[in-house]
Design a protein around this motif. Structure first.
Motif, mmCIF file in Angstrom:
data_model
loop_
_atom_site.group_PDB
_atom_site.id
_atom_site.type_symbol
_atom_site.label_atom_id
_atom_site.label_comp_id
_atom_site.label_asym_id
_atom_site.label_seq_id
_atom_site.Cartn_x
_atom_site.Cartn_y
_atom_site.Cartn_z
ATOM 1 N N PHE A 236 34.806 -52.774 8.731
ATOM 2 C CA PHE A 236 33.432 -52.144 8.437
ATOM 3 C C PHE A 236 33.310 -51.615 7.280
ATOM 4 O O PHE A 236 33.679 -50.098 7.015
ATOM 5 C CB PHE A 236 33.079 -51.466 9.748
ATOM 6 C CG PHE A 236 31.758 -50.800 9.821
ATOM 7 C CD1 PHE A 236 30.686 -51.530 9.001
ATOM 8 C CD2 PHE A 236 31.635 -49.892 10.705
ATOM 9 C CE1 PHE A 236 29.578 -50.772 9.111
ATOM 10 C CE2 PHE A 236 30.249 -49.373 10.966
ATOM 11 C CZ PHE A 236 29.156 -49.789 10.320
ATOM 12 N N CYS A 237 33.169 -52.141 5.897
ATOM 13 C CA CYS A 237 33.199 -51.337 4.815
ATOM 14 C C CYS A 237 31.795 -50.596 4.657
ATOM 15 O O CYS A 237 30.737 -51.288 4.434
ATOM 16 C CB CYS A 237 33.046 -52.538 3.686
ATOM 17 S SG CYS A 237 33.130 -51.980 1.982
ATOM 18 N N GLU A 238 31.871 -49.451 4.897
ATOM 19 C CA GLU A 238 30.630 -48.579 4.986
ATOM 20 C C GLU A 238 30.831 -47.146 4.587
ATOM 21 O O GLU A 238 32.055 -46.634 4.882
ATOM 22 C CB GLU A 238 30.156 -48.541 6.484
ATOM 23 C CG GLU A 238 28.716 -47.988 6.708
ATOM 24 C CD GLU A 238 27.631 -48.632 6.029
ATOM 25 O OE1 GLU A 238 27.484 -49.766 5.899
ATOM 26 O OE2 GLU A 238 26.905 -47.765 5.639
ATOM 27 N N ASP A 239 30.174 -46.445 4.186
ATOM 28 C CA ASP A 239 30.061 -45.160 3.828
ATOM 29 C C ASP A 239 30.506 -44.200 5.001
ATOM 30 O O ASP A 239 29.992 -44.439 6.245
ATOM 31 C CB ASP A 239 28.586 -44.670 3.429
ATOM 32 C CG ASP A 239 28.743 -43.066 3.005
ATOM 33 O OD1 ASP A 239 29.675 -42.708 2.355
ATOM 34 O OD2 ASP A 239 27.513 -42.443 3.128
ATOM 35 N N GLY A 240 31.515 -43.540 4.989
ATOM 36 C CA GLY A 240 31.893 -42.677 6.180
ATOM 37 C C GLY A 240 32.919 -43.482 6.950
ATOM 38 O O GLY A 240 33.359 -43.043 8.115
ATOM 39 N N VAL A 241 33.141 -45.005 6.624
ATOM 40 C CA VAL A 241 34.058 -45.491 7.325
ATOM 41 C C VAL A 241 35.193 -46.060 6.618
ATOM 42 O O VAL A 241 36.129 -45.273 6.441
ATOM 43 C CB VAL A 241 33.439 -46.682 8.413
ATOM 44 C CG1 VAL A 241 34.154 -47.289 9.442
ATOM 45 C CG2 VAL A 241 32.038 -46.054 9.130
ATOM 46 N N PHE A 242 35.030 -47.135 6.168
ATOM 47 C CA PHE A 242 36.053 -47.687 5.007
ATOM 48 C C PHE A 242 35.224 -48.013 3.792
ATOM 49 O O PHE A 242 34.521 -48.650 3.499
ATOM 50 C CB PHE A 242 36.841 -48.649 5.649
ATOM 51 C CG PHE A 242 37.396 -48.656 6.964
ATOM 52 C CD1 PHE A 242 38.436 -47.835 7.110
ATOM 53 C CD2 PHE A 242 36.827 -49.041 8.166
ATOM 54 C CE1 PHE A 242 39.276 -47.656 8.527
ATOM 55 C CE2 PHE A 242 37.239 -48.787 9.335
ATOM 56 C CZ PHE A 242 38.571 -48.081 9.392
ATOM 57 N N PHE B 17 33.269 -60.320 6.724
ATOM 58 C CA PHE B 17 33.344 -58.810 6.831
ATOM 59 C C PHE B 17 31.834 -58.168 6.752
ATOM 60 O O PHE B 17 31.052 -58.775 6.174
ATOM 61 C CB PHE B 17 34.210 -58.202 5.968
ATOM 62 C CG PHE B 17 34.106 -57.992 4.544
ATOM 63 C CD1 PHE B 17 34.343 -59.065 3.688
ATOM 64 C CD2 PHE B 17 33.466 -56.819 4.059
ATOM 65 C CE1 PHE B 17 34.059 -58.993 2.488
ATOM 66 C CE2 PHE B 17 33.384 -56.809 2.552
ATOM 67 C CZ PHE B 17 33.779 -57.864 2.090
ATOM 68 N N HIS B 18 31.813 -56.912 7.419
ATOM 69 C CA HIS B 18 30.648 -56.041 7.361
ATOM 70 C C HIS B 18 30.304 -55.607 6.072
ATOM 71 O O HIS B 18 31.195 -54.584 5.526
ATOM 72 C CB HIS B 18 30.661 -54.981 8.444
ATOM 73 C CG HIS B 18 30.550 -55.509 9.862
ATOM 74 N ND1 HIS B 18 31.824 -55.905 10.376
ATOM 75 C CD2 HIS B 18 29.620 -55.528 10.612
ATOM 76 C CE1 HIS B 18 31.156 -56.387 11.758
ATOM 77 N NE2 HIS B 18 29.908 -55.918 11.941
ATOM 78 N N ALA B 19 29.192 -55.950 5.230
ATOM 79 C CA ALA B 19 29.156 -55.219 3.828
ATOM 80 C C ALA B 19 27.872 -54.852 3.670
ATOM 81 O O ALA B 19 26.963 -55.453 4.032
ATOM 82 C CB ALA B 19 29.481 -56.492 2.877
ATOM 83 N N ASP B 20 27.735 -53.474 3.200
ATOM 84 C CA ASP B 20 26.306 -53.121 2.589
ATOM 85 C C ASP B 20 25.342 -53.090 3.864
ATOM 86 O O ASP B 20 24.363 -53.270 3.630
ATOM 87 C CB ASP B 20 25.814 -53.935 1.442
ATOM 88 C CG ASP B 20 26.980 -53.759 0.219
ATOM 89 O OD1 ASP B 20 27.317 -52.676 -0.021
ATOM 90 O OD2 ASP B 20 26.949 -54.760 -0.533
ATOM 91 N N GLU B 21 25.798 -52.633 5.002
ATOM 92 C CA GLU B 21 24.903 -52.631 6.289
ATOM 93 C C GLU B 21 23.837 -51.338 5.915
ATOM 94 O O GLU B 21 22.828 -51.607 6.013
ATOM 95 C CB GLU B 21 25.587 -52.527 7.325
ATOM 96 C CG GLU B 21 24.818 -52.330 8.653
ATOM 97 C CD GLU B 21 25.430 -52.656 9.917
ATOM 98 O OE1 GLU B 21 26.490 -52.743 10.065
ATOM 99 O OE2 GLU B 21 24.818 -52.733 11.108
ATOM 100 N N PHE B 22 24.377 -50.251 5.921
ATOM 101 C CA PHE B 22 23.549 -48.841 5.884
ATOM 102 C C PHE B 22 23.568 -48.243 4.233
ATOM 103 O O PHE B 22 22.571 -47.730 4.254
ATOM 104 C CB PHE B 22 24.052 -48.025 6.982
ATOM 105 C CG PHE B 22 24.075 -48.389 8.381
ATOM 106 C CD1 PHE B 22 22.797 -48.799 8.813
ATOM 107 C CD2 PHE B 22 25.143 -48.425 8.987
ATOM 108 C CE1 PHE B 22 22.777 -49.256 10.291
ATOM 109 C CE2 PHE B 22 25.286 -49.100 10.477
ATOM 110 C CZ PHE B 22 24.206 -49.485 11.078
ATOM 111 N N VAL B 23 24.579 -48.609 3.764
ATOM 112 C CA VAL B 23 24.556 -47.798 2.452
ATOM 113 C C VAL B 23 24.853 -48.902 1.434
ATOM 114 O O VAL B 23 25.837 -49.722 1.718
ATOM 115 C CB VAL B 23 25.381 -46.754 2.267
ATOM 116 C CG1 VAL B 23 25.731 -45.922 0.978
ATOM 117 C CG2 VAL B 23 25.121 -45.362 3.268
ATOM 118 N N THR B 24 24.606 -48.915 -0.113
ATOM 119 C CA THR B 24 24.804 -49.763 -0.953
ATOM 120 C C THR B 24 26.275 -49.406 -1.383
ATOM 121 O O THR B 24 26.213 -48.346 -2.016
ATOM 122 C CB THR B 24 23.788 -49.820 -2.261
ATOM 123 O OG1 THR B 24 22.505 -49.824 -1.724
ATOM 124 C CG2 THR B 24 24.167 -50.879 -3.032
#
Ligand code: NIG
Ligand code: FE
Length: 418
Positions: free
Chosen positions: A225-231, A252-259
């Motif tokens: 989960f490549c995400e702000d506040g996670v990884f 993988f999870h990319a650019d879901e909530f933040v660029t």
């Protein structure tokens, strides 16, 4: 003319949607008044029914020939759901109500809800309980036409609990007809016992979990989960590289909530797919296209969280292959129905009905690296086929909120009938 021996005939098909342009009309390769023949679970012939006798032989007794009369309905490839989190315990309907009162997904996660709440419940559940909880969800997937699904771990976040989830995925693949391919998502979240020590948690993922997953052959893919506040991107790169050393393809999870640059990372590591992409930069997606990475869009998540949809048209403009998946999970998309996902894709993301149907079939297969096996109805591929009681294939996304699938074949076997 050479003929193919068959042990299964599907006849009386008003429209056969092959998803192979070379086999019929338009980008979906539609054949009218069609039939299909298969042998030992694989397609051997598709064409107009009038050509059946010239092209297909039925071997003499003792081979038993099965016939499925489509009764004038539409036939199409089984759906490929390339992104699900369908193994979990507990449920999160309270969060769903909180979001309706204005809380965001990230606020709920920061307050110890969200993924953390599912982690607590999943850790407390036994392997058998996880299997029992997932079976009815898989029945719902199958009933709505999904014949192959990717299934992630990521609600365990200890070595034992991640292995338990992946072992549940393996058993589920043996217990019911939907074909399952597991994605190791140990880097889904930082568990509370590692709060503030993200890199130490990733040491565990890389040095202990991944080798155990690989040794037991429990997953085909690796997720993060490549995400702000996670990884971060750098942390995600580390996980994906470690996965690659164990032979796991990145998905993988990319650019879901933040660029953050997840799309660019997917191109860099030549991932099979980068998923979500609500906030991806079109330039990053253009790099994905150049690297052959599939963009897996999950409109059910935007719908369920009440967020703006991914800019699918901008992405399609880069030429990238777009898959559509459910993201079935208890927090951000509690729904198994890819027919409804197609409707969202058309009405909300302005994809054409053809693009939407390819998204849940052939392009879903690409997102799983299975495009030589499934996702379209061409000779040589597995006979994973849906019969849908609709006047024409466009009704699949047009007439929404009802289930059009009446019969499902998996590997040439009738596995669901309504
Ligand atoms: O795809 N983004 C992280 N994972 C899921 C949500 C999982 C959850 O909320 O339990 C997603 O949206
Ligand atoms: Fe997800």
């Amino acid at each position: 003319m050479p003929t193919s021996p068959a042990d299964l005939l599907v006849t009386n098909i008003r429209e056969l949607v092959t998803c192979e342009p070379a086999l019929g009309e338009g980008s979906l390769g539609v054949i009218k008044r069609a039939a299909l023949a298969a042998a030992r679970g694989r397609i051997v012939w598709v064409g107009e029914e009038s050509g059946l006798e010239d092209h297909v032989t039925v071997p003499p007794f003792p081979v038993r020939i099965n016939t499925l009369d489509a009764r004038g309905a539409v036939a199409l490839p089984g759906f490929v759901d390339s992104h699900t989190h369908l193994i979990f315990a507990g449920s999160r309907e309270a969060e769903y109500a909180m979001r309706a009162r204005g809380a965001t997904y990230q606020q709920i996660a920061a307050a110890g809800g969200g993924i953390h709440s599912t982690v607590r419940a999943t850790r407390a559940a036994s392997l058998d309980e996880l299997v029992d909880l997932a079976l009815p969800r898989l029945r719902a997937l199958l009933a709505h036409g999904t014949t192959t699904a990717e299934v992630k771990s990521g609600y365990g976040l200890t070595t034992a609990d991640e292995l338990k989830m992946l072992e549940a995925a393996r058993r589920l693949g043996e217990l019911q007809p939907v074909e399952i391919h597991a994605n190791f998502c140990g880097a889904h979240e930082v568990p509370p016992e590692y709060k503030g020590r993200t890199d130490a948690y990733l040491d565990l993922v890389v040095d202990e979990m991944l080798p155990a997953v690989a040794e037991n052959k429990l997953a085909r893919y690796v997720d993060v989960f490549c995400e702000d506040g996670v990884f971060s991107v750098a942390q995600a790169r580390r996980v994906l590289a470690a996965g690659a050393r164990h032979g796991l393809r990145a998905k993988f999870h990319a650019d879901e909530f933040v660029t953050l640059g997840g799309a660019e990372l997917a191109a860099e590591v030549r991932a099979l797919s980068a998923d979500h992409l609500l906030k991806a930069r079109p330039e990053g997606v253009a790099r994905m296209k150049a690297a052959g990475v599939t963009a897996a869009l999950l409109p059910g998540t935007a719908f369920f969280l009440g967020l703006p949809y991914a800019p699918a048209r901008a992405f399609l403009g880069t030429g990238v292959r777009v898959a559509l998946a459910s993201d079935f999970n208890p927090g951000s998309s509690m729904g198994p129905n890819l027919q409804l996902v197609m409707t969202m894709a058309v009405s909300q993301m302005k994809m054409s009905p053809e693009e939407a149907l390819l998204g849940v079939t052939l392009h879903g297969a690409h997102a799983m690296g299975l495009e030589e096996e499934i996702g379209s109805l061409r000779p040589g591929k597995r006979c994973d086929l849906l019969v849908a009681d609709v006047p024409n294939w466009r009704y699949l996304s047009y007439y929404y909120g009802v289930n059009h699938v009446s019969r499902v074949l998996k590997g040439g076997q009738l596995v669901y009938e309504r």
